[in-house]
Write a protein that holds these residues in place. Structure first.
Motif, short mmCIF file in Angstrom:
data_model
loop_
_atom_site.label_atom_id
_atom_site.label_comp_id
_atom_site.label_asym_id
_atom_site.label_seq_id
_atom_site.Cartn_x
_atom_site.Cartn_y
_atom_site.Cartn_z
N ILE A 1 0.85 -1.20 0.00
CA ILE A 1 0.00 0.00 0.00
C ILE A 1 0.88 1.25 0.00
O ILE A 1 1.78 1.39 0.82
N ASP A 2 0.61 2.13 -0.95
CA ASP A 2 1.39 3.36 -1.08
C ASP A 2 0.81 4.49 -0.24
O ASP A 2 1.55 5.33 0.29
N LYS A 3 -0.51 4.51 -0.15
CA LYS A 3 -1.20 5.58 0.56
C LYS A 3 -2.25 4.95 1.48
O LYS A 3 -3.15 4.27 1.01
N PRO A 4 -2.14 5.16 2.79
CA PRO A 4 -3.07 4.50 3.71
C PRO A 4 -4.47 5.09 3.67
O PRO A 4 -4.67 6.26 3.28
N ALA A 5 -5.44 4.30 4.08
CA ALA A 5 -6.81 4.79 4.20
C ALA A 5 -6.87 5.80 5.34
O ALA A 5 -6.08 5.76 6.28
N ALA A 6 -7.83 6.73 5.23
CA ALA A 6 -7.97 7.77 6.26
C ALA A 6 -9.40 8.29 6.26
O ALA A 6 -10.06 8.33 5.21
N PRO A 7 -9.92 8.70 7.43
CA PRO A 7 -11.26 9.30 7.47
C PRO A 7 -11.29 10.57 6.62
O PRO A 7 -10.32 11.33 6.62
N LEU A 8 -12.38 10.79 5.90
CA LEU A 8 -12.45 11.93 4.99
C LEU A 8 -12.26 13.26 5.71
O LEU A 8 -11.69 14.19 5.14
N LYS B 1 -17.41 8.64 6.00
CA LYS B 1 -16.78 7.78 4.99
C LYS B 1 -15.26 7.88 5.11
O LYS B 1 -14.72 8.83 5.67
N TRP B 2 -14.60 6.87 4.59
CA TRP B 2 -13.14 6.84 4.56
C TRP B 2 -12.65 6.98 3.13
O TRP B 2 -13.32 6.55 2.18
N LYS B 3 -11.50 7.58 2.99
CA LYS B 3 -10.83 7.57 1.70
C LYS B 3 -10.04 6.27 1.65
O LYS B 3 -9.22 6.00 2.52
N PRO B 4 -10.29 5.42 0.65
CA PRO B 4 -9.64 4.11 0.63
C PRO B 4 -8.14 4.20 0.44
O PRO B 4 -7.61 5.20 -0.08
N ALA B 5 -7.45 3.16 0.85
CA ALA B 5 -6.01 3.07 0.63
C ALA B 5 -5.73 2.91 -0.86
O ALA B 5 -6.62 2.52 -1.63
#
Length: 234
Positions: A127-134, A210-214
């Motif tokens: 994974i290059d960019k982790p998931a995070a809350p919007l 919502k979360w921004k996906p990884a």
């Protein structure tokens, strides 16, 4: 030696609350029995067998057997080696006699925490960019604090404790597979543990964000996370 009201700081800055222990001779005998190389084949504590989950760890089982009044929980602190997206943690332990046993328990808790981290790293490999809350973690934790409903009638001995909850953020930013991590909050009453863990899971399931996906190679992918949920009485 009396250990009541003393506090010991052990590796990874654990705050340990110690109750009185018995005479030195009896303590040495108990420790010899406890540190025996003969490991119990039983993998769950008596308190947790009924729900078929249990604490699946022989070391923790041995502590629960030797110290039936034992309770422990993670507490947020300013310093410590155990860290999460929210901050640092130490473990408060009640009902365990003797610094040798406390240090052994502390080492095991750190090993379990690090093992969970390694499992998530394996799941999230590449994974290059982790998931995070919007709206960011601060806003997300505010929602969790609002959502957490302290179980009615539950014991309030550890009002500032934390339950860690694991879940997966899928490719669309949805939260799934929400499950409290067994053993991060332990109370001698299994009903209290189940109620608190369920409340922590519900706080995440009902979080309206919502979360921004990884991302992996520029594409959205699933990611496994572990989130600390504060256990706070109403």
């Amino acid at each position: 030696m009396e250990h009541a009201n003393n506090r010991l700081i052990v590796s990874f800055v654990l705050l340990l609350l110690i109750s009185a222990c018995g005479p030195a001779e009896k303590e040495d005998t108990d420790r010899t029995e406890f540190d025996s190389t003969e490991v119990s084949s039983k993998r769950t504590t008596d308190h947790f067998e009924s729900d078929e989950r249990g604490i699946e760890d022989s070391v923790i089982y041995e502590f629960a057997r030797k110290y039936p009044e034992m309770q422990y929980a993670y507490l947020p602190t300013d310093e410590g080696r155990i860290t999460t997206v929210k901050g640092n943690y130490q473990v408060e332990i009640d009902g365990v006699d003797g610094p040798a046993d406390l240090e052994k328990f502390a080492r095991r808790m750190e090993e379990l925490y690090e093992s969970r981290e390694r499992n998530r790293e394996a799941y999230n490999e590449g994974i290059d960019k982790p998931a995070a809350p919007l709206r960011g973690y601060d806003a997300y934790y505010e929602i969790l604090d609002q959502n957490f409903e302290y179980p009615e009638g539950a014991d309030k001995n550890t009002p500032e404790a934390t339950v860690f909850v694991e879940f997966v953020v899928d490719e669309s930013g949805n939260v799934a597979q929400v499950k409290a991590v067994s053993g991060t909050y332990y109370h001698k009453d299994s009903e209290v543990v189940r109620a608190v863990e369920k409340a922590a899971e519900q706080a995440i399931k009902e979080a309206d964000m919502k979360w921004k996906p990884a991302e992996k190679a520029g594409k959205p992918v699933k990611m496994k996370l572990e989130i600390p949920v504060p256990v706070t009485p109403d």
